[in-house]
Design an enzyme around this catalytic site. Structure first.
Site, short mmCIF file in Angstrom:
data_model
loop_
_atom_site.label_atom_id
_atom_site.label_comp_id
_atom_site.label_asym_id
_atom_site.label_seq_id
_atom_site.Cartn_x
_atom_site.Cartn_y
_atom_site.Cartn_z
N ILE A 177 72.95 6.74 43.81
CA ILE A 177 73.06 7.69 43.19
C ILE A 177 72.70 8.97 43.88
CG2 ILE A 177 71.90 9.46 41.49
CD1 ILE A 177 70.54 6.69 39.85
N TYR A 178 73.95 9.52 44.51
CA TYR A 178 73.97 10.50 45.21
C TYR A 178 74.48 11.73 44.68
CZ TYR A 178 74.24 7.56 49.32
OH TYR A 178 73.53 6.86 50.34
N GLY A 195 71.41 13.75 38.62
CA GLY A 195 70.97 12.40 38.84
C GLY A 195 70.71 11.57 37.47
N ASN A 223 62.23 8.34 50.80
CA ASN A 223 62.72 9.46 50.28
C ASN A 223 61.51 9.67 48.88
OD1 ASN A 223 64.09 10.26 48.69
ND2 ASN A 223 65.98 9.06 48.85
N TYR A 235 62.83 7.67 40.86
CA TYR A 235 63.07 6.46 39.80
C TYR A 235 61.59 5.74 39.00
CZ TYR A 235 67.44 5.82 42.14
OH TYR A 235 68.10 6.06 42.45
N LYS A 241 60.12 8.25 37.68
CA LYS A 241 59.93 8.49 35.85
C LYS A 241 60.70 7.92 35.34
CE LYS A 241 62.58 11.81 35.69
NZ LYS A 241 63.18 12.47 35.69
#
Length: 173
Positions: free
Chosen positions: A97-98, A109, A136, A143, A145
């Site tokens: 997911i960029y 996102g 990161n 993620y 969350k």
């Protein structure tokens, strides 16, 4: 901010995937990694041959986030043999997911993640999984969350540096 539209990518979107992939990888990881290692990784991972092959793989799915006619991010999903590790037919991997740094904080996102959930349900998968660099913190928070839990780790090598990715998964109901 104008509205964001998520479209399934095709082979014609190869250059867009390359451009967004290279830009976002540099924005996210260049401060923490040597320039030569970054250059080598980007040349290999976003080569025309590699991205073209991935776009033509029936077990990989790409979705591009567009703000009007500007690409602002993308999602890459893998099922079956296209998965980078687990190769579990009951799972769907979120490989990427960029989102461009200029569009952080605009819920893009989350829109891409929601698309991953939609595809996971449509393909009748039991769970989503991914690997995320342990340093990161922004991605890890995102993620967690969204209900992902750690279940292991693996090594990601960039240049001569072995880095740890945390493996995370979310059960689909």
């Amino acid at each position: 901010m104008s509205s964001i539209i998520i479209h399934k990518a095709s082979a014609e979107d190869l250059e867009t995937i390359q451009e967004v992939g290279i830009q976002t990888f540099l924005e996210t990881f260049s401060e923490s990694n040597p320039e030569e290692a970054m250059k080598e990784y980007l040349e290999k991972s976003f080569s025309t041959e590699k991205v073209g092959s991935e776009l033509n793989n029936p077990d990989s799915y790409f979705f591009i986030a567009w703000e009007e006619d500007t690409s602002v991010g993308y999602l890459k999903l893998n099922s079956g043999a296209a998965q980078t590790e687990l190769q579990d037919d009951t799972a769907l991997e979120i490989e990427r997911i960029y989102v461009k740094k200029s569009h952080h904080g605009q819920k893009i996102g989350q829109l891409l993640y929601d698309k991953a959930m939609e595809v996971g349900h449509k393909l009748k998968k039991n769970y989503l999984w991914l690997g995320v660099w342990e340093k990161n913190l922004k991605a890890l928070s995102f993620y967690r969350k969204n209900g992902f839990e750690e279940f292991g780790s693996h090594t990601f090598t960039l240049g001569n540096d072995d880095q740890t990715d945390l493996m995370m998964k979310k059960i689909l109901d």
